[in-house]
Design a protein around this motif. Structure first.
Motif, PDB file in Angstrom:
ATOM      1  N   SER A  10      31.356 -12.527   1.571  1.00 51.75           N
ATOM      2  CA  SER A  10      31.063 -11.801   0.339  1.00 51.75           C
ATOM      3  C   SER A  10      29.583 -11.455   0.221  1.00 51.75           C
ATOM      4  CB  SER A  10      31.502 -12.619  -0.875  1.00 51.75           C
ATOM      5  OG  SER A  10      30.777 -13.839  -0.954  1.00 51.75           O
ATOM      6  N   GLU A  13      28.619  -8.311   2.270  1.00 50.86           N
ATOM      7  CA  GLU A  13      29.197  -7.160   1.564  1.00 50.86           C
ATOM      8  C   GLU A  13      28.368  -6.800   0.332  1.00 50.86           C
ATOM      9  OE1 GLU A  13      33.111  -8.437   0.641  1.00 50.86           O
ATOM     10  OE2 GLU A  13      33.965  -7.864   2.586  1.00 50.86           O
ATOM     11  N   THR A  16      25.042  -5.240   1.425  1.00 54.81           N
ATOM     12  CA  THR A  16      25.258  -3.877   1.929  1.00 54.81           C
ATOM     13  C   THR A  16      25.440  -2.905   0.775  1.00 54.81           C
ATOM     14  OG1 THR A  16      26.288  -4.708   3.958  1.00 54.81           O
ATOM     15  CG2 THR A  16      26.732  -2.423   3.363  1.00 54.81           C
TER      16      THR A  16
END
Length: 259
Positions: A10, A13, A16
């Motif tokens: 997580s 992600e 990003t």
């Protein structure tokens, strides 16, 4: 007992998504001031690092007996790791102490973009001193716990085999501090108590350590660390909203990021 919860995936992600968010035109203005602060700090701290590394190596080589000269390369690697660790840690703490109000604004705008709901309003005259006081509270937490940890690691370094754990423990502490540092911006916008935030992060320990570790790694790399702060604020805001509080993110806000 420490619970190992959350997903380590997580955090990448979230970072990003944070990187893509700060590139959007309406958010760029909120990263300009922190970026200028980081540029100044980069030159100051990098010059300090090079100077201190030279002094440290001169002292170590002068202390090392001639018949142990073969250990010079090992000492060089250890000294380089320790100084880079301190460099990255110091860079992040100092830059965030100075840029705290701007980071709070960035976290707020990202929350609005992703959820469509703003944190409770607060006058600027009240927000700036409160955020600076919060930064000092975090700094006291980092220093007080860090000193205790340093004493423990010093004792541990004299115990064979267990001394190999000292770099790992130090790295985990640094990752924990970075997770607290950056998720605190969206949490503080909602006036979440500092102790409560630490409990929330521990409940998502895998994701928290992953998030903090990636931020710390970026802070340790010269030139890259100039751009880490806004990306970390954005990514930590995503992590705080989605993983810690379980708030759904606005699909319309994410659509431009997938093109």
């Amino acid at each position: 007992m420490i619970k190992i919860n959350g997903s380590p995936i997580s955090a990448p992600e979230a970072l990003t998504l944070g990187f893509r968010l700060v590139l959007q035109p309406d958010l760029r203005v909120f990263i300009l001031v922190p970026l200028l602060i980081n540029l100044v700090l980069f030159f100051i701290l990098t010059a300090w690092l090079l100077h201190e590394f030279g002094l440290l190596m001169d002292g170590l080589m002068g202390w090392l007996p001639g018949w142990l000269s073969f250990l010079g390369s090992i000492l060089w690697l250890i000294a380089a790791f320790l100084l880079i660790f301190v460099y990255g840690y110091s860079f992040s703490i100092i830059s965030n102490l100075i840029a705290a109000p701007f980071n709070g604004f960035l976290a707020e705008r990202i929350e609005v973009k992703l959820t469509g709901v703003a944190p409770p309003p607060e006058p600027l005259s009240a927000m700036i001193p409160r955020t600076l006081a919060r930064e000092l509270l975090k700094l006291w937490y980092f220093i007080s716990r860090g000193l205790l940890l340093m004493i423990g690691l010093l004792v541990l370094s004299f115990i064979p085999i267990l001394q190999l754990l000292t770099p790992l423990i130090a790295a985990l502490w640094g990752a924990w501090c970075m997770a607290i540092q950056y998720t605190d911006y969206p949490a503080d916008n909602h006036k979440t108590p500092f102790k409560q935030l630490r409990g929330q992060l521990m409940d998502q320990s895998m994701g928290s350590f992953s998030l903090g570790g990636l931020i710390m790694l970026g802070s340790m790399i010269p030139l890259v660390n100039i751009f880490v702060t806004p990306i970390a604020v954005a990514g930590a805001t995503v992590f705080w909203l989605r993983d810690i509080n379980g708030r759904p993110l606005n699909p319309e806000a994410l659509l431009p990021l997938k093109r």
